[in-house]
Enzyme design. Structure first.
Site, mmCIF file in Angstrom:
data_model
loop_
_atom_site.group_PDB
_atom_site.id
_atom_site.type_symbol
_atom_site.label_atom_id
_atom_site.label_comp_id
_atom_site.label_asym_id
_atom_site.label_seq_id
_atom_site.Cartn_x
_atom_site.Cartn_y
_atom_site.Cartn_z
ATOM 1 N N GLU A 50 19.981 22.142 -10.547
ATOM 2 C CA GLU A 50 20.328 21.915 -9.140
ATOM 3 C C GLU A 50 21.679 21.222 -9.120
ATOM 4 O O GLU A 50 21.876 20.232 -9.819
ATOM 5 C CB GLU A 50 19.240 21.055 -8.485
ATOM 6 N N SER A 97 12.945 24.526 10.609
ATOM 7 C CA SER A 97 11.946 24.178 11.624
ATOM 8 C C SER A 97 10.596 23.773 11.046
ATOM 9 O O SER A 97 9.714 23.379 11.783
ATOM 10 C CB SER A 97 11.740 25.349 12.585
ATOM 11 N N ALA A 98 10.406 23.912 9.743
ATOM 12 C CA ALA A 98 9.166 23.482 9.078
ATOM 13 C C ALA A 98 7.949 24.302 9.495
ATOM 14 O O ALA A 98 6.827 23.821 9.469
ATOM 15 C CB ALA A 98 8.916 21.990 9.304
ATOM 16 N N HIS A 101 5.359 30.596 9.269
ATOM 17 C CA HIS A 101 5.317 31.608 10.326
ATOM 18 C C HIS A 101 4.104 32.519 10.188
ATOM 19 O O HIS A 101 3.699 32.869 9.079
ATOM 20 C CB HIS A 101 6.589 32.451 10.295
ATOM 21 N N GLU A 109 16.532 33.708 4.119
ATOM 22 C CA GLU A 109 16.537 32.858 5.310
ATOM 23 C C GLU A 109 15.141 32.936 5.913
ATOM 24 O O GLU A 109 14.221 33.384 5.239
ATOM 25 C CB GLU A 109 17.625 33.348 6.277
ATOM 26 N N SER A 110 14.974 32.489 7.134
ATOM 27 C CA SER A 110 13.652 32.547 7.762
ATOM 28 C C SER A 110 13.123 33.974 7.695
ATOM 29 O O SER A 110 13.886 34.903 7.945
ATOM 30 C CB SER A 110 13.742 32.090 9.213
ATOM 31 N N CYS A 135 9.955 -0.042 10.260
ATOM 32 C CA CYS A 135 9.648 0.957 11.298
ATOM 33 C C CYS A 135 8.607 1.954 10.792
ATOM 34 O O CYS A 135 7.698 2.328 11.504
ATOM 35 C CB CYS A 135 10.904 1.704 11.730
ATOM 36 N N CYS A 145 15.199 1.942 13.560
ATOM 37 C CA CYS A 145 16.399 1.186 13.166
ATOM 38 C C CYS A 145 17.283 2.006 12.233
ATOM 39 O O CYS A 145 18.366 1.572 11.867
ATOM 40 C CB CYS A 145 16.037 -0.163 12.572
#
Lengths: 492, 127, 426
Positions: free
Chosen positions: A33, A47-48, A51, A348-349, A414, A449
């Site tokens: 990588e 978009s996680a 589909h 891609e998607s 947080c 924060c």
């Protein structure tokens, strides 16, 4: 020179899933990588969605891989502890024109053998009260789901590492070493590495990689940037996946929940020749916001806590299946011009959904090319996620702190992330070595924060655990150190 | 000799009054718009011998933190602040230190001491 | 886990508000008083505010932040306040049951008869979120930079641009200059300074640091580390003015764009929050909407002087102890609503009990909406009736105004209905 059977170029979801699939067999596998961490490209900036598969044009590789990939996620998420939920998704139509388009989508969905139905506007409003009240109807696809995109990269790669796969980050592919037609290795910034097979999972750069082998010179990736906004789940809740009726070029700007509880809106779709340009733009964010408000008018801009952008690896590969006219299909094939190269390009998607199916296809391609693909008797398909303090019951939290007091020190208030979790990630099978790597794994610094509180503390922990000066702790690898010098050491 | 009017913002307290100072060369004739007497004194000082409280830090060994905050015991001549900061960069103290302990006496011969802004107990390295 | 430890008063946070509350609770007769602090030592953010200027208003002393804190830390130990350090509170219930966790103490459950919330505030990051561009290293809040430079001993950059003219930003501009860095510019989107004028003088003017009002950052350049920012002027509607763009080379952008009360724990406990202050609705004893839960300091609204935080803490601690001792925090007389009137953005407390004036002044504090650079009246009214007023030489949004309500107004207030506070030109 170290030698491998297979080198995978690219630590995105396709590379990571492929690494895991290959880890089952008696093969020496290396994944490289170029960035400081895996999953820094499109794989985690999307978009996680897993589909359902109603959308791709029937007969394309996209449609096929989507259909095969979608059902694999139940077992994958169980085996690898990837946060995943089948929420179902809605394509929301507003007005007669869009309502009519739903029929076409239903038709296409059925042709793709995807479970889908059209529901009334009233039913849509009942299921999601925050939807635009003028909704006229929706296409419902129950098999769609939401996944933690980074875990979808990390979990399979960790499992691969558990089963013997090696990983090198900050390692950039620079060219092939060949003996005649046969690839015998690759050049990298860290030296040459020998191998028999190269799997090109280089995302937006996959065209350049294959061109270096003289393969498919006419194939080009023209990235399309997608920008997103994240809304604080505590301020605005929504658990569904809402699509608009799609256009010719994209599925449109969505409003959706996430496995983490935040609400995500986006993406737009803008052609961007710069393959490293993930900068968000004011115009893009404006476009996303107004698009999202068409689906959910009551979205509150004050709830926005973060923005991000990803680059879709949009290619120009025509579908090979006869009778199908489509020119942005996946490439999943053994190269023609050289021996020892498999190209996974233009993913891609729905690439995230398809990734496990693509990985299995790679296994078939290798077997078809004569690899024996002997299974390891001790292959372990199970990878457990490390504990997330904030997700445990009070009793489990107490137990964890008793066992290891470092889980008693909250570093990010947080998101309630503890020192114990951060230390565990630094020493994990795929180690986190930068602040952003910690952030991706633990959600440190992603809350209200935005890191103001935890940053100095995490930098300290990284320095201590990695045994490096704090001035060498980076945000995301080379050239991104946070601190420049001790306060009192002023240069003359 | 002509008189001139200058505006000076008083920094004595958070109010930050904008003082109007009338003077003839070095002689201040009057100070107007001051919220209190301290303003008048400030204007006189500011136009003749400007001074500031200086707060910074010095290195400390064996304390909870690597730096010890320090401050001047009185307002320090403004033109010499840079020089003072440079001198303090070379200072290193050893914990423990008590609040107001003199870290550097008579800084740059001004008669002004540099004092610790807090106590810092020694930390035993066992952790 | 029913054998939770019992305390009279538990204070969350050991900044000036928390320390003052604990001390005054103890002095008012509360038996066991505990402060829970997330950092390894008490004092809160004051420990990183090493500059002078604390204590001038109330204590008539000009102290650096750590020295100011230490006065109260020492006193707290003296009067017998207990501390639980390096400990994070995870949850507070309406019934004042507290769950906390720490390395040293492990998982802790406590029961308090009264709670004082003193968590302070956090820095706004909205500007950071909206800023287009990559997400390089080198973009920090001013407070994070302050901790690094003053406490941990590291510089986060060499050339700085500071967005926002808040006090921390200006003070950091001076600190960074003192430690050999170059501060290229301070940009402020509003047409006026958002911090104190004296900080403009002694931090920026003294160090030749340029301030540009009505300017903001349009874009961050640099992928791995900040390489420059693009500044731009804005018009009255906050739109960018084309042609005014300027690239300012720098390696660090500090954000000093305001503070927000930190109230996640308060919300969990069911405390009602004022959307304007971002802090709890409080009465003049600093009791919140949940009986037995008090709040003090920047958790209620963001003050510009620590002295007022201390005063608020003293009141809240005293009230909490009284509640514990007598079951009554704030007298049982009727509470009058106190509302923001003409040119007032908000006023604290939100309700006022005239009965309470028997104990002395009640401090009403407010911020104006618009600056008025001429003499003003700060007026307390009931309907059309003027009850009390005080003159001020000017009114600025960056500077809180205090209106003391004197005991001699008790009878008049008892006869009044809803109260409003207005700031009008004289």
């Amino acid at each position: 020179m170290k030698s491998y059977d297979v080198i995978i170029i690219g630590g995105g979801v396709v590379g990571c899933m492929t690494a895991r699939a290959l880890s089952r067999y008696r093969l020496d596998v290396l994944l490289i990588e170029k960035e400081s961490d895996i999953g820094m490209g499109a794989s985690s900036a999307n978009s996680a969605i897993i589909h359902a598969g109603h959308d791709p044009i029937p007969g394309t590789l996209k449609a096929e891989m989507n259909r095969l990939g979608n059902p694999m996620w139940d077992q994958l998420s169980r085996d690898l502890d990837i946060p995943f939920k089948r929420t179902g998704a809605y394509v929301v139509a507003v007005g007669p024109e869009e309502q009519a388009a739903l029929e076409g989508l239903l038709q296409r969905g059925r042709e793709n053998r995807v479970e889908c139905e059209i529901i009334s506007g009233e039913e849509m409003r009942r299921r999601e009260p925050k939807v635009n009240p003028e909704v006229s109807g929706a296409l419902y696809t129950p098999t769609a789901g939401l996944v933690d995109t980074f875990a979808a990269c990390l979990a399979p790669l960790e499992n691969a590492v558990m089963n013997g796969v090696e990983v090198m980050t900050e390692t950039e592919f620079q060219g092939f070493i060949r003996s005649g037609r046969q690839i015998t290795g690759i050049h990298t910034n860290r030296g040459d590495i020998a191998c028999r097979w190269v799997i090109n999972a280089a995302g937006v750069h996959s065209d350049e990689v294959m061109h270096l082998a003289g393969e498919r010179e006419d194939f080009h990736i023209t990235p399309r940037k997608g920008e997103y906004l994240i809304l604080d789940g505590a301020e605005f809740k929504l658990d569904n996946i809402l699509f608009p009726v799609p256009s010719a070029v994209s599925k449109g700007i969505l409003v959706l929940g996430s496995t983490h509880g935040n609400v995500v809106v986006g993406p737009n779709s803008v052609a961007d020749p710069d393959k490293e340009d993930t900068a968000v733009t004011p115009a893009g964010l404006e476009e996303v916001w107004s698009g999202a408000r068409k689906l959910v008018p009551e979205l509150n801009p004050r709830a926005v806590i973060a923005v991000f952008a990803g680059l879709r690896a949009t290619g120009n590969a025509p579908t090979r299946a006869p009778g199908v006219t489509y020119s942005h299909d996946f490439i999943i094939e053994i190269a023609q011009e050289v021996d020892g190269l498999i190209n996974l390009a233009g993913i891609e998607s729905p690439g995230l959904t398809s990734a496990p199916a693509i990985a299995e296809r790679v296994v078939e391609l290798l077997r078809g090319a004569g690899e024996t693909m002997q299974e390891k008797p001790d292959w372990n398909p199970i990878r457990r996620a490390r504990p997330r303090f904030s997700q445990l019951s009070r009793q489990e939290q107490a137990e964890l702190v008793r066992r290891d007091p470092r889980y008693g020190r909250v570093v990010c208030r947080c998101e309630t992330v503890t020192e114990g979790e951060i230390v565990a990630e630094i020493h994990a099978p795929v180690p986190a070595r930068t602040y952003d790597a910690i952030k991706r794994r633990t959600w440190t610094g992603t809350g209200r924060c935005q890191g103001a509180f935890d940053l100095p503390r995490v930098v300290d922990i990284l320095s201590r655990e990695l045994g490096i000066p704090v001035t060498e702790v980076t945000k995301k690898g080379r050239g991104s150190a946070f601190l420049v010098r001790p306060t009192k050491e002023v240069e003359a | 000799m002509p008189t001139q009017m200058e505006k000076v913002i008083c920094v004595t307290c958070p109010k930050g009054c904008t003082l109007e100072v009338t003077r003839e060369a070095e002689t201040i004739l009057k100070v107007e718009k001051a919220g209190c007497n301290r303003g008048t004194r400030y204007a006189q000082q500011e136009l003749t011998d400007p001074r500031r409280m200086v707060a910074t830090s010095v290195r400390i060994r064996g304390g909870l933190h690597p730096l010890l905050p320090v401050h001047t015991s009185a307002p320090f001549p403004k033109p010499r602040i840079r020089e003072l900061l440079e001198a303090l960069r070379r200072v290193e103290v050893q914990a423990p230190v008590e609040l107001n302990q003199v870290i550097l006496p008579d800084a740059l011969g001004t008669g002004i001491d540099i004092r610790a802004s807090r106590s810092m107990a020694p930390v035993h390295s066992a952790d | 886990m029913s054998d939770a430890k019992q305390y009279d008063v538990v204070v969350i946070g050991s900044g000036p508000g928390g320390l003052a509350a604990a001390i005054s609770a103890k002095k008012t007769g509360a038996d066991r008083v505990l402060i829970i602090e997330r950092d390894v030592e008490p004092g809160g953010i004051l420990l990183q505010c090493i500059h002078n200027g604390f204590g001038v208003e109330v204590f008539k002393q000009d102290l650096p932040g750590p020295a100011y804190a230490q006065r109260f830390i020492d006193e707290a130990f003296q009067v017998g306040v207990e501390f639980m350090l390096d400990t994070m509170v995870l949850e507070i219930t309406r019934e004042r049951r507290i769950t906390a966790v720490s390395r040293k103490h492990g998982f802790v459950e406590l029961q308090a008869r009264a709670v004082v919330l003193a968590m302070g505030c956090r820095e706004r990051t909205r500007a950071q979120i909206r800023l287009p561009g990559h997400r390089p290293a080198g973009v920090y809040t001013a407070g994070t930079a302050q901790r690094w430079v003053n406490v941990e001993g590291y510089m986060p950059g060499k050339r700085f641009v500071i967005l926002g003219s808040g006090d921390i930003g200006m003070i950091m501009a001076r600190r960074l200059t003192y430690e050999g860095a170059k501060v290229e510019r301070v940009l402020e989107v509003m047409p006026y300074l958002s911090g104190l004028t004296r900080n403009y003088v002694q931090c920026l003017l003294d160090n030749d640091i340029e301030l540009q009002l009505r300017h903001t950052v349009r874009r961050i350049l640099g992928k791995n580390r900040v390489e420059a920012v693009e500044a731009v002027a804005v018009d009255e509607q906050m739109n960018y003015i084309p042609g005014t763009e300027e690239i300012i080379p720098c390696d660090t952008l500090l954000l000093s764009v305001g503070l927000i009360p930190e109230n996640e724990l308060s919300r969990q406990a069911g405390v009602a929050i004022d959307p304007i202050t971002g802090g709890p609705f409080v009465d003049d004893s600093f009791q919140t909407s949940v009986p037995g839960i008090f709040s003090a300091g920047n958790v209620v609204h963001v003050y510009d002087l620590v002295d007022w935080v201390t005063e608020a803490g003293l009141t809240a601690g005293k009230s909490a102890a009284r509640l514990v001792r007598s079951g009554l925090a704030a007298g049982d007389g009727p509470a009058l609503p106190l509302k923001a009137g003409e040119n007032v953005r908000y006023v604290v407390p939100h309700t006022l009990r005239p009965d309470h004036l028997a104990d002395g002044d009640i401090r009403v504090q407010l911020r104006v909406r618009q600056p008025l650079e001429r003499p003003v009246w700060v007026e307390l009214r009931s309907g059309d009736k003027l009850l009390h007023r005080k003159g001020e030489p000017y009114a600025r949004p960056g500077e809180m105004i205090t209106l003391p309500v004197r005991p001699n107004l008790m009878d008049e207030l008892k006869a009044a209905g809803e109260l409003t506070v207005a700031v009008v030109a004289r």
